[in-house]
Design a protein around this motif. Structure first.
Motif, PDB file in Angstrom:
ATOM      1  N   LYS A 180       1.419   7.063  -7.835  1.00 43.94           N
ATOM      2  CA  LYS A 180       1.590   7.710  -9.146  1.00 43.94           C
ATOM      3  C   LYS A 180       3.033   7.610  -9.619  1.00 43.94           C
ATOM      4  O   LYS A 180       3.292   7.331 -10.781  1.00 43.94           O
ATOM      5  N   GLU A 181       3.969   7.826  -8.684  1.00 42.18           N
ATOM      6  CA  GLU A 181       5.389   7.725  -9.034  1.00 42.18           C
ATOM      7  C   GLU A 181       5.743   6.305  -9.480  1.00 42.18           C
ATOM      8  O   GLU A 181       6.446   6.119 -10.476  1.00 42.18           O
ATOM      9  N   LYS A 182       5.263   5.318  -8.719  1.00 45.26           N
ATOM     10  CA  LYS A 182       5.547   3.915  -9.056  1.00 45.26           C
ATOM     11  C   LYS A 182       4.949   3.562 -10.424  1.00 45.26           C
ATOM     12  O   LYS A 182       5.580   2.854 -11.219  1.00 45.26           O
ATOM     13  N   LEU A 183       3.753   4.050 -10.697  1.00 42.28           N
ATOM     14  CA  LEU A 183       3.132   3.784 -11.999  1.00 42.28           C
ATOM     15  C   LEU A 183       3.941   4.410 -13.133  1.00 42.28           C
ATOM     16  O   LEU A 183       4.153   3.787 -14.176  1.00 42.28           O
ATOM     17  N   GLU A 184       4.396   5.630 -12.934  1.00 38.81           N
ATOM     18  CA  GLU A 184       5.202   6.301 -13.963  1.00 38.81           C
ATOM     19  C   GLU A 184       6.522   5.569 -14.187  1.00 38.81           C
ATOM     20  O   GLU A 184       6.956   5.396 -15.332  1.00 38.81           O
ATOM     21  N   GLU A 185       7.149   5.126 -13.103  1.00 35.70           N
ATOM     22  CA  GLU A 185       8.396   4.359 -13.233  1.00 35.70           C
ATOM     23  C   GLU A 185       8.148   3.062 -14.009  1.00 35.70           C
ATOM     24  O   GLU A 185       8.936   2.695 -14.891  1.00 35.70           O
ATOM     25  N   ALA A 186       7.060   2.387 -13.671  1.00 41.50           N
ATOM     26  CA  ALA A 186       6.737   1.131 -14.353  1.00 41.50           C
ATOM     27  C   ALA A 186       6.440   1.380 -15.826  1.00 41.50           C
ATOM     28  O   ALA A 186       6.884   0.610 -16.695  1.00 41.50           O
ATOM     29  N   LYS A 187       5.706   2.458 -16.130  1.00 46.02           N
ATOM     30  CA  LYS A 187       5.401   2.774 -17.541  1.00 46.02           C
ATOM     31  C   LYS A 187       6.674   3.103 -18.307  1.00 46.02           C
ATOM     32  O   LYS A 187       6.851   2.644 -19.444  1.00 46.02           O
TER      33      LYS A 187
ATOM     34  N   HIS B   1       0.838  -1.200   0.000  1.00 44.29           N
ATOM     35  CA  HIS B   1       0.000   0.000   0.000  1.00 44.29           C
ATOM     36  C   HIS B   1       0.874   1.251   0.000  1.00 44.29           C
ATOM     37  O   HIS B   1       1.808   1.369   0.790  1.00 44.29           O
ATOM     38  N   PHE B   2       0.556   2.154  -0.925  1.00 48.57           N
ATOM     39  CA  PHE B   2       1.251   3.429  -1.038  1.00 48.57           C
ATOM     40  C   PHE B   2       0.232   4.548  -0.931  1.00 48.57           C
ATOM     41  O   PHE B   2      -0.953   4.355  -1.209  1.00 48.57           O
ATOM     42  N   ASN B   3       0.725   5.744  -0.583  1.00 46.67           N
ATOM     43  CA  ASN B   3      -0.174   6.888  -0.655  1.00 46.67           C
ATOM     44  C   ASN B   3      -0.311   7.280  -2.125  1.00 46.67           C
ATOM     45  O   ASN B   3       0.369   6.725  -2.998  1.00 46.67           O
ATOM     46  N   MET B   4      -1.162   8.215  -2.415  1.00 46.46           N
ATOM     47  CA  MET B   4      -1.489   8.581  -3.800  1.00 46.46           C
ATOM     48  C   MET B   4      -0.243   9.001  -4.598  1.00 46.46           C
ATOM     49  O   MET B   4      -0.027   8.533  -5.708  1.00 46.46           O
ATOM     50  N   GLU B   5       0.574   9.871  -4.027  1.00 49.91           N
ATOM     51  CA  GLU B   5       1.759  10.358  -4.740  1.00 49.91           C
ATOM     52  C   GLU B   5       2.753   9.236  -5.036  1.00 49.91           C
ATOM     53  O   GLU B   5       3.294   9.148  -6.135  1.00 49.91           O
ATOM     54  N   GLU B   6       2.991   8.392  -4.046  1.00 48.61           N
ATOM     55  CA  GLU B   6       3.919   7.271  -4.245  1.00 48.61           C
ATOM     56  C   GLU B   6       3.393   6.322  -5.315  1.00 48.61           C
ATOM     57  O   GLU B   6       4.160   5.827  -6.150  1.00 48.61           O
TER      58      GLU B   6
END
Length: 138
Positions: A88-95, A81-86
């Protein structure tokens, strides 16, 4: 998948076409490149699906009402579980990683296609209609 076939009957009827060791090696090389290209094409399809899933997840994050709610994110085989900002960051890194993977696969596909085209030209020049290097219809 392209079929690699040399017709024995047509070779026997045309006495000036002989399969040398070098010719057989070229045919084998073409077959290996073709198998690798098919595998890469499947990988590319999977990576594009992964990218679409990540983009869908990013879109879904925009719809979240409670920004303080923990967002489950898959890491390996577990949810973290991450907060919203984390998240979003993880999703961008994965993309970004998937996009780089897609670019690398596309570059390798292009390289293999070039090699296959060269081999195909050489083999058709020697064997003409006696060899089939075209992709089979699915």
């Amino acid at each position: 998948m392209a079929s690699v076939a040399v017709s024995k009957d047509s070779l026997e009827s045309d006495s000036d076409i002989h399969i040398t060791l070098e010719d057989q090696q070229k045919i084998n090389r073409f077959a290996r490149h073709n198998a690798k290209w098919e595998e890469l094409r499947d990988d590319l399809k999977n990576k594009k699906g992964d990218l679409q899933n990540l983009e869908d997840a990013s879109d879904d994050l925009l719809l979240v009402d409670d920004e303080s709610a923990p967002i489950p994110f898959v890491v390996g085989e577990v949810f973290v579980h991450f907060n919203m900002e984390e998240a979003k960051e993880k999703l961008e890194e994965a993309k970004d990683k998937v996009k780089k993977d897609i670019e690398a696969i596309e570059a390798e596909c292009t390289n293999i296609k070039t090699l296959m085209s060269d081999l195909k030209t050489q083999l058709y020049a020697k064997f003409g209609n006696s060899i089939n290097l075209e992709a089979e219809e699915e």
